[in-house]
Write a protein that holds these residues in place. Structure first.
Motif, PDB file in Angstrom:
ATOM      1  N   SER A  37       0.877  -1.385   0.100  1.00 16.87           N
ATOM      2  CA  SER A  37      -0.026   0.060   0.047  1.00 16.87           C
ATOM      3  C   SER A  37       0.957   1.400  -0.097  1.00 16.87           C
ATOM      4  CB  SER A  37      -0.746   0.078   1.147  1.00 16.87           C
ATOM      5  OG  SER A  37       0.038   0.124   2.188  1.00 16.87           O
ATOM      6  N   ALA A  38       0.201   2.430  -0.347  1.00 19.71           N
ATOM      7  CA  ALA A  38       1.034   3.735  -0.418  1.00 19.71           C
ATOM      8  C   ALA A  38       1.414   3.950   0.958  1.00 19.71           C
ATOM      9  CB  ALA A  38       0.045   4.773  -0.652  1.00 19.71           C
ATOM     10  N   GLN A  39       0.659   3.523   1.885  1.00 18.23           N
ATOM     11  CA  GLN A  39       1.254   3.821   3.429  1.00 18.23           C
ATOM     12  C   GLN A  39       2.812   2.983   3.799  1.00 18.23           C
ATOM     13  OE1 GLN A  39      -0.319   5.382   6.592  1.00 18.23           O
ATOM     14  NE2 GLN A  39       1.740   5.405   7.012  1.00 18.23           N
ATOM     15  N   TYR A  42       5.519   4.618   1.685  1.00 11.89           N
ATOM     16  CA  TYR A  42       5.795   5.839   2.315  1.00 11.89           C
ATOM     17  C   TYR A  42       6.648   5.653   3.573  1.00 11.89           C
ATOM     18  CZ  TYR A  42       5.312  10.469   3.988  1.00 11.89           C
ATOM     19  OH  TYR A  42       5.679  11.945   4.340  1.00 11.89           O
ATOM     20  N   TRP A  49       7.353  13.286  -2.674  1.00 13.68           N
ATOM     21  CA  TRP A  49       6.851  12.199  -2.097  1.00 13.68           C
ATOM     22  C   TRP A  49       5.400  12.191  -1.760  1.00 13.68           C
ATOM     23  CZ3 TRP A  49       8.520   6.888  -0.900  1.00 13.68           C
ATOM     24  CH2 TRP A  49       9.866   6.807  -1.192  1.00 13.68           C
ATOM     25  N   ARG A  50       5.154  13.434  -1.228  1.00 12.04           N
ATOM     26  CA  ARG A  50       3.654  13.778  -1.148  1.00 12.04           C
ATOM     27  C   ARG A  50       2.759  13.776  -2.233  1.00 12.04           C
ATOM     28  NH1 ARG A  50       0.737  19.031   0.871  1.00 12.04           N
ATOM     29  NH2 ARG A  50      -1.068  18.206   1.597  1.00 12.04           N
ATOM     30  N   ILE A  84       2.674  10.013  -4.260  1.00  7.88           N
ATOM     31  CA  ILE A  84       1.915   8.704  -4.248  1.00  7.88           C
ATOM     32  C   ILE A  84       0.256   8.993  -4.087  1.00  7.88           C
ATOM     33  CG2 ILE A  84       3.538   7.610  -2.909  1.00  7.88           C
ATOM     34  CD1 ILE A  84       2.397   8.263  -0.467  1.00  7.88           C
ATOM     35  N   LYS A  85      -0.091  10.268  -4.593  1.00  6.90           N
ATOM     36  CA  LYS A  85      -1.465  10.655  -4.626  1.00  6.90           C
ATOM     37  C   LYS A  85      -1.747   9.973  -6.162  1.00  6.90           C
ATOM     38  CE  LYS A  85      -4.485  14.507  -3.965  1.00  6.90           C
ATOM     39  NZ  LYS A  85      -4.363  16.036  -3.537  1.00  6.90           N
ATOM     40  N   PRO A  86      -2.782   8.909  -6.032  1.00  6.73           N
ATOM     41  CA  PRO A  86      -3.302   8.465  -7.112  1.00  6.73           C
ATOM     42  C   PRO A  86      -4.121   9.143  -7.776  1.00  6.73           C
ATOM     43  CG  PRO A  86      -4.455   7.454  -5.282  1.00  6.73           C
ATOM     44  CD  PRO A  86      -3.689   8.407  -4.853  1.00  6.73           C
ATOM     45  N   PHE A 135       2.659  14.511   7.128  1.00  6.31           N
ATOM     46  CA  PHE A 135       2.214  13.784   5.897  1.00  6.31           C
ATOM     47  C   PHE A 135       1.985  12.448   6.061  1.00  6.31           C
ATOM     48  CE2 PHE A 135       4.701  17.703   3.969  1.00  6.31           C
ATOM     49  CZ  PHE A 135       3.485  18.312   4.233  1.00  6.31           C
ATOM     50  N   ALA A 136       1.019  12.089   6.942  1.00  8.14           N
ATOM     51  CA  ALA A 136       0.698  10.544   6.697  1.00  8.14           C
ATOM     52  C   ALA A 136      -0.386  10.092   5.616  1.00  8.14           C
ATOM     53  CB  ALA A 136       0.215  10.077   8.311  1.00  8.14           C
ATOM     54  N   VAL A 137      -0.397   8.642   5.685  1.00  2.97           N
ATOM     55  CA  VAL A 137      -1.132   8.348   4.222  1.00  2.97           C
ATOM     56  C   VAL A 137      -2.310   7.716   4.793  1.00  2.97           C
ATOM     57  CG1 VAL A 137      -1.061   6.842   2.588  1.00  2.97           C
ATOM     58  CG2 VAL A 137       0.937   7.617   2.992  1.00  2.97           C
ATOM     59  N   ASN A 138      -3.577   8.447   4.119  1.00  2.00           N
ATOM     60  CA  ASN A 138      -4.883   7.990   4.377  1.00  2.00           C
ATOM     61  C   ASN A 138      -4.709   6.532   3.854  1.00  2.00           C
ATOM     62  OD1 ASN A 138      -7.566   7.191   4.309  1.00  2.00           O
ATOM     63  ND2 ASN A 138      -8.203   9.295   4.783  1.00  2.00           N
ATOM     64  N   GLU A 139      -4.987   5.425   4.706  1.00  2.00           N
ATOM     65  CA  GLU A 139      -4.984   4.146   4.258  1.00  2.00           C
ATOM     66  C   GLU A 139      -6.233   3.779   3.256  1.00  2.00           C
ATOM     67  OE1 GLU A 139      -3.095   0.808   3.548  1.00  2.00           O
ATOM     68  OE2 GLU A 139      -2.200   2.468   4.732  1.00  2.00           O
ATOM     69  N   LYS A 151      -8.204   5.934   1.469  1.00  2.00           N
ATOM     70  CA  LYS A 151      -8.176   6.907   0.184  1.00  2.00           C
ATOM     71  C   LYS A 151      -6.604   6.391  -0.590  1.00  2.00           C
ATOM     72  CE  LYS A 151     -10.891  10.376   1.805  1.00  2.00           C
ATOM     73  NZ  LYS A 151     -10.911  11.885   2.347  1.00  2.00           N
ATOM     74  N   GLN A 152      -5.816   5.771   0.251  1.00  2.00           N
ATOM     75  CA  GLN A 152      -4.418   5.914  -0.239  1.00  2.00           C
ATOM     76  C   GLN A 152      -3.795   7.313  -0.863  1.00  2.00           C
ATOM     77  OE1 GLN A 152      -2.581   2.647  -0.980  1.00  2.00           O
ATOM     78  NE2 GLN A 152      -3.450   2.429   0.781  1.00  2.00           N
ATOM     79  N   VAL A 153      -4.078   8.297  -0.061  1.00  2.00           N
ATOM     80  CA  VAL A 153      -3.648   9.492  -0.349  1.00  2.00           C
ATOM     81  C   VAL A 153      -3.219  10.175   0.792  1.00  2.00           C
ATOM     82  CG1 VAL A 153      -4.675  11.977  -0.740  1.00  2.00           C
ATOM     83  CG2 VAL A 153      -5.772   9.915  -1.824  1.00  2.00           C
ATOM     84  N   VAL A 154      -1.740  10.923   0.413  1.00  2.00           N
ATOM     85  CA  VAL A 154      -1.179  11.364   1.580  1.00  2.00           C
ATOM     86  C   VAL A 154      -1.851  12.985   1.910  1.00  2.00           C
ATOM     87  CG1 VAL A 154       0.909  12.509   2.253  1.00  2.00           C
ATOM     88  CG2 VAL A 154       1.028  10.677   0.623  1.00  2.00           C
TER      89      VAL A 154
END
Lengths: 130, 460
Positions: free
Chosen positions: A67-69, A72, A115-116, A119-121, B114-118, B120-123
């Motif tokens: 996953s993106a998380q 990251y 990086w921010r 990873i934004k799809p 800047f953590a990732v929203n799991e 939405k897969q969006v930072v």
């Protein structure tokens, strides 16, 4: 991952940071303005190369595996440490001269923000509303 | 309100470092950094290890003020990173502290925000900045301060003249940028972050060896035989080497400088090879089940003997190095050899403890890294240039004055005194005088931020 948009944003940001630091030193002649504008070309090229060869491969390689998380969490710290140490060494070698320092600082912050952005799809269209 | 120490710290950062060299400013910054760390992380400072690292950091800060040399500045930077890493996680190894310290200093703000929203897969930004509040805490106190200053100025002529004498010309756009950098750094370290999975993995690994039974009894016996024969053969070899070397040392009375240098340095290369291979072989054989083999006593004895013989080899090089220093004086290279020998002895002792007390590889890595760090902090408290100069001028049988002149400015006053009390060649006298005059000018040109201990020695 929208790579084209990320490169454009990165070029814009690094252009701003780079020239803010240079201008802060003062003694900038007024006829240097066209060169400032032209500098967007090498800055754009630097950003494109840095993103395509350092950031994007991480996502192309791992985006289907985790996953993106996770990407990251695992890669951002080590990438940051590497870029920071590289920048610090370059700053020490160039004895904190203003032009190399402006390049290093703009590259560092731009890459961190990339990086921010990277990873934004792409936003998915919600067909339920149609 | 929580931003106020950071804003004050940022302003001080710019006052201290904008267009300034290194001096008193780095020592004061160390106090500011320590203040910020302890203010935002009081729990971490309840631990003894954090207090120990804080003391080490302060020691390096004092060294920067007193000696202002590359070693003190490097030690101060490494101590800063270590302390920040220690505050982020108190139970991790020192090398993980370095990792956490560098990451926190470079990008703690980015990590936290800047953590990732799991889903939405969006930072996304975790902690939205309250710009209105930020503006309030800056603008309101500023406006009120200006009003009160004008009121007090009217009421007190002395206060009025003091306010008029305050010069704020040093504040410009670049000064503000430096203040922003200071704010970014202090904000980063105010809430140190940990690099995962490195930190969590490190916390899970202890220093003890655990019996896994990965080898059969037959395999263990064969490995024991191999280890015993190999280490015994190496013991025999090192005994022959040491006997011939000691015999040579006792037989030769006068040795030339190049010959001495060659002996010490070739001895060091042999030592490096020998110790590294010794530790690797011991680590290989004592990596697992052989530690728990009931008949491993003979192997342990030959391993201990080998460590002892390597220690004798170290002592042998120590003697050669001291003789070299006695005849030809101190140099940084010769001090480096001594430091390497001390580290080697400590490495051998910790390897002995590892084998004796059934410790694992990580124990060796952890303890030796902490030892190297401590030695660096202790080393930075010594004014090496000064001691090299004093020893070489007063005690060495022969010395190279040009080498002493080329050292940093920390020996300038000693050289000047020597030049005044002795008759030297004109060229050397002139070189010392030039160094002295240039150093005096440098000290007089120092701003208060670049102030160092030697400034106190000269009449302004």
């Amino acid at each position: 991952m929208n790579i084209g948009r990320t490169i454009l944003r990165a070029a814009g940001l690094s252009f701003m940071i780079f020239w803010t630091i240079i201008i802060s030193e003062g003694n900038m002649p007024i006829d240097a303005f066209p060169f400032i504008l032209l500098s967007i070309i090498p800055i754009f090229l630097c950003c494109t190369l840095a993103i395509i060869f350092t950031l994007a491969p991480v996502y192309w390689f791992y985006e289907k595996k985790m996953s993106a998380q996770k990407i990251y969490d695992i890669y951002f710290p080590y990438y940051t440490i590497f870029i920071f140490l590289l920048g610090l060494s370059a700053a020490l070698i160039t004895k904190f001269e203003i032009v190399p320092l402006a390049f290093i600082v703009s590259a560092f912050f731009t890459l961190l923000l990339c990086w921010r952005w990277i990873i934004k799809p792409p936003e998915k269209v919600n067909y339920e509303n149609y | 309100m929580k931003h106020i120490p950071l804003v004050v710290g940022a302003i001080l950062f710019s006052i201290l470092f904008h267009k300034q060299g290194i001096g008193l400013n780095l020592s004061i910054f160390s106090l500011i950094a320590l203040g910020i760390l302890s203010f935002y992380n009081p729990k971490a400072f309840a631990k003894k290890s954090t207090i120990a690292y804080s003391i080490m950091y302060l020691v390096t800060a004092l060294s920067v003020f007193f000696y202002n040399n590359a070693l003190a500045i490097t030690a101060n930077t490494i101590a800063f990173i270590t302390l920040v890493g220690q505050v982020s996680e108190q139970n991790s190894s020192i090398y993980v502290n370095w990792l956490n310290g560098i990451y926190t200093s470079a990008a703690g703000f980015f990590h936290r925000n800047f953590a990732v929203n799991e889903k939405k897969q969006v930072v996304e930004s975790k902690d939205p900045i309250d710009y209105l509040h930020l503006t309030k805490i800056i603008i309101i106190p500023l406006v009120l301060l200006i009003i009160f200053i004008s009121l007090y100025s009217n009421g007190n002529p002395f206060f009025n003249s003091m306010i008029k004498n305050i010069n704020v010309n040093f504040i410009n756009f670049q000064w503000i940028l430096v203040a922003f950098s200071g704010y970014y750094l202090l904000k980063n370290i105010s809430q140190p972050v940990a690099v995962d999975p490195a930190t969590s993995t490190d916390k899970q690994i202890d220093n003890e060896l655990h019996y896994k039974k990965s080898l059969t009894n037959d395999d263990i016996m064969k490995e024991h035989q191999l280890g015993f024969i190999l280490i015994s053969a190496l013991n025999f070899l090192i005994i022959i080497f040491l006997s011939t070397d000691i015999a040579y040392l006792l037989s030769s009375s006068t040795v030339s400088a190049p010959e001495f240098s060659n002996q010490v340095h070739s001895g060091i290369y042999a030592l490096i090879g020998s110790i590294v291979i010794a530790i690797l072989i011991i680590l290989y054989f004592f990596r697992g089940d052989l530690n728990f083999y009931s008949k491993n006593k003979s192997l342990k004895i030959v391993a201990y003997t080998w460590m002892l013989l390597n220690a004798i080899l170290v002592i042998n090089i120590f003697i050669k190095d001291f003789q070299y220093i006695y005849f030809f004086g101190f140099t940084y290279k010769r001090i480096g050899v001594l430091v390497y020998l001390i580290l080697t002895i400590i490495g051998l002792i910790t390897t002995f403890i590892k084998v004796k007390n059934l410790k694992n590889f990580w124990y060796l890595f952890r303890i030796n890294t902490v030892t190297a760090f401590t030695i660096m902090v202790v080393a930075c408290t010594v004014n090496w240039d000064s001691y090299i100069t004093i020893y070489n001028l007063n005690y060495a049988q022969s010395m190279d004055l040009d080498y002493l002149i080329e050292l940093s400015n920390n020996n300038t006053f000693i050289l000047k005194k020597f030049e005044e009390e002795h008759i030297l060649t004109e060229q050397k006298s002139r070189a010392i005088e030039r160094k002295y005059v240039s150093y005096l000018r440098e000290l007089k040109d120092n701003s208060w931020q670049e102030f160092k201990y030697d400034n106190l020695k000269i009449k302004q």
